[in-house]
Design a protein around this motif. Structure first.
Motif, PDB file in Angstrom:
ATOM      1  N   PHE A 141      79.436  -2.609  53.859  1.00  0.00           N
ATOM      2  CA  PHE A 141      78.855  -3.943  53.659  1.00  0.00           C
ATOM      3  C   PHE A 141      79.187  -4.535  52.290  1.00  0.00           C
ATOM      4  O   PHE A 141      78.352  -5.135  51.638  1.00  0.00           O
ATOM      5  N   THR A 142      80.409  -4.362  51.859  1.00  0.00           N
ATOM      6  CA  THR A 142      80.828  -4.922  50.577  1.00  0.00           C
ATOM      7  C   THR A 142      81.673  -6.166  50.810  1.00  0.00           C
ATOM      8  O   THR A 142      82.157  -6.401  51.919  1.00  0.00           O
ATOM      9  N   LYS A 143      81.866  -6.930  49.754  1.00  0.00           N
ATOM     10  CA  LYS A 143      82.716  -8.122  49.869  1.00  0.00           C
ATOM     11  C   LYS A 143      84.144  -7.733  50.228  1.00  0.00           C
ATOM     12  O   LYS A 143      84.835  -8.474  50.899  1.00  0.00           O
ATOM     13  N   GLU A 144      84.562  -6.545  49.794  1.00  0.00           N
ATOM     14  CA  GLU A 144      85.912  -6.066  50.115  1.00  0.00           C
ATOM     15  C   GLU A 144      86.042  -5.740  51.610  1.00  0.00           C
ATOM     16  O   GLU A 144      87.127  -5.839  52.169  1.00  0.00           O
ATOM     17  N   GLN A 145      84.971  -5.368  52.250  1.00  0.00           N
ATOM     18  CA  GLN A 145      84.985  -4.996  53.661  1.00  0.00           C
ATOM     19  C   GLN A 145      84.935  -6.227  54.574  1.00  0.00           C
ATOM     20  O   GLN A 145      85.218  -6.119  55.762  1.00  0.00           O
ATOM     21  N   VAL A 146      84.611  -7.394  54.020  1.00  0.00           N
ATOM     22  CA  VAL A 146      84.475  -8.614  54.822  1.00  0.00           C
ATOM     23  C   VAL A 146      85.752  -8.924  55.588  1.00  0.00           C
ATOM     24  O   VAL A 146      85.711  -9.283  56.768  1.00  0.00           O
ATOM     25  N   ASP A 147      86.907  -8.769  54.954  1.00  0.00           N
ATOM     26  CA  ASP A 147      88.174  -9.103  55.605  1.00  0.00           C
ATOM     27  C   ASP A 147      88.408  -8.224  56.836  1.00  0.00           C
ATOM     28  O   ASP A 147      88.791  -8.718  57.893  1.00  0.00           O
ATOM     29  N   VAL A 148      88.155  -6.930  56.702  1.00  0.00           N
ATOM     30  CA  VAL A 148      88.310  -6.000  57.829  1.00  0.00           C
ATOM     31  C   VAL A 148      87.337  -6.379  58.944  1.00  0.00           C
ATOM     32  O   VAL A 148      87.704  -6.444  60.122  1.00  0.00           O
ATOM     33  N   TRP A 149      86.090  -6.641  58.579  1.00  0.00           N
ATOM     34  CA  TRP A 149      85.064  -6.984  59.556  1.00  0.00           C
ATOM     35  C   TRP A 149      85.387  -8.293  60.278  1.00  0.00           C
ATOM     36  O   TRP A 149      85.247  -8.390  61.494  1.00  0.00           O
TER      37      TRP A 149
END
Length: 182
Positions: A141-149
């Motif tokens: 749930f990080t800002k870095e994970q947003v793209d993958v999600w």
């Protein structure tokens, strides 16, 4: 028709996120679309189903938290919560002797009771699994994970739902009354 509207909201979310890389703008768009869908349904049908109310509250609540707190965790977690609530609603209804899938589709097609039961359990399991998959994709749930999600929502969530729906349609087709060629 509602599912199409839900997919359109996901597609709009994805397009805005992809072009801007801004989760807040994408969330604003998805939240506005959710409110507009509910308003349109209310104006045309004069009511919202229980699941439509839950979806509206979730979209506004989780979307609003994401926007106000500038934190993607809320919009990313919303999908899991909605999937699990839907799966739980279908399962609880089935266990209480009411088949939620039949209530939604029963006026359109006639199927043996065992088939309705199988469909109910299949949809409950599907929603629980989709909630888990969303959780696994969104974690941590990080800002870095947003793209993958965001890519999963477009290229995973929608295709998996469509494939499952087609599978259910093929299963149902085996039990539909045969037309006679008179």
């Amino acid at each position: 028709m509602k599912a199409l509207g839900d997919f359109l909201a996901i597609i709009l979310f994805f397009v805005i996120y992809t072009t801007t890389k801004n989760i807040i703008w994408a969330t604003i768009a998805a939240t506005v679309v959710g409110v507009l869908q509910a308003a349109y349904t209310w104006l045309t049908v004069k009511k919202l189903s229980a699941m439509q109310w839950v979806s509206l509250v979730m979209v506004v609540g989780f979307g609003g938290l994401t926007i106000l707190l500038d934190d993607p965790v809320y919009i990313m977690f919303k999908t899991t919560v909605i999937c699990w609530l839907t799966g739980a609603a279908v399962l609880v209804a089935q266990l209480m002797g009411k088949n939620g899938v039949k209530l939604l589709m029963g006026s359109e097609i006639t199927l043996p009771e065992k088939v309705w039961t199988n469909l109910s359990y299949a949809w409950a399991i599907f929603f629980f699994i989709m909630g888990l998959v969303n959780l696994a994709i969104a974690y941590p749930f990080t800002k870095e994970q947003v793209d993958v999600w965001a890519k999963y929502k477009m290229y995973g969530y929608i295709p998996l739902t469509l494939i499952f729906s087609i599978g259910q349609a093929l299963y149902i087709a085996k039990f539909l009354p045969k037309e006679t060629g008179e």
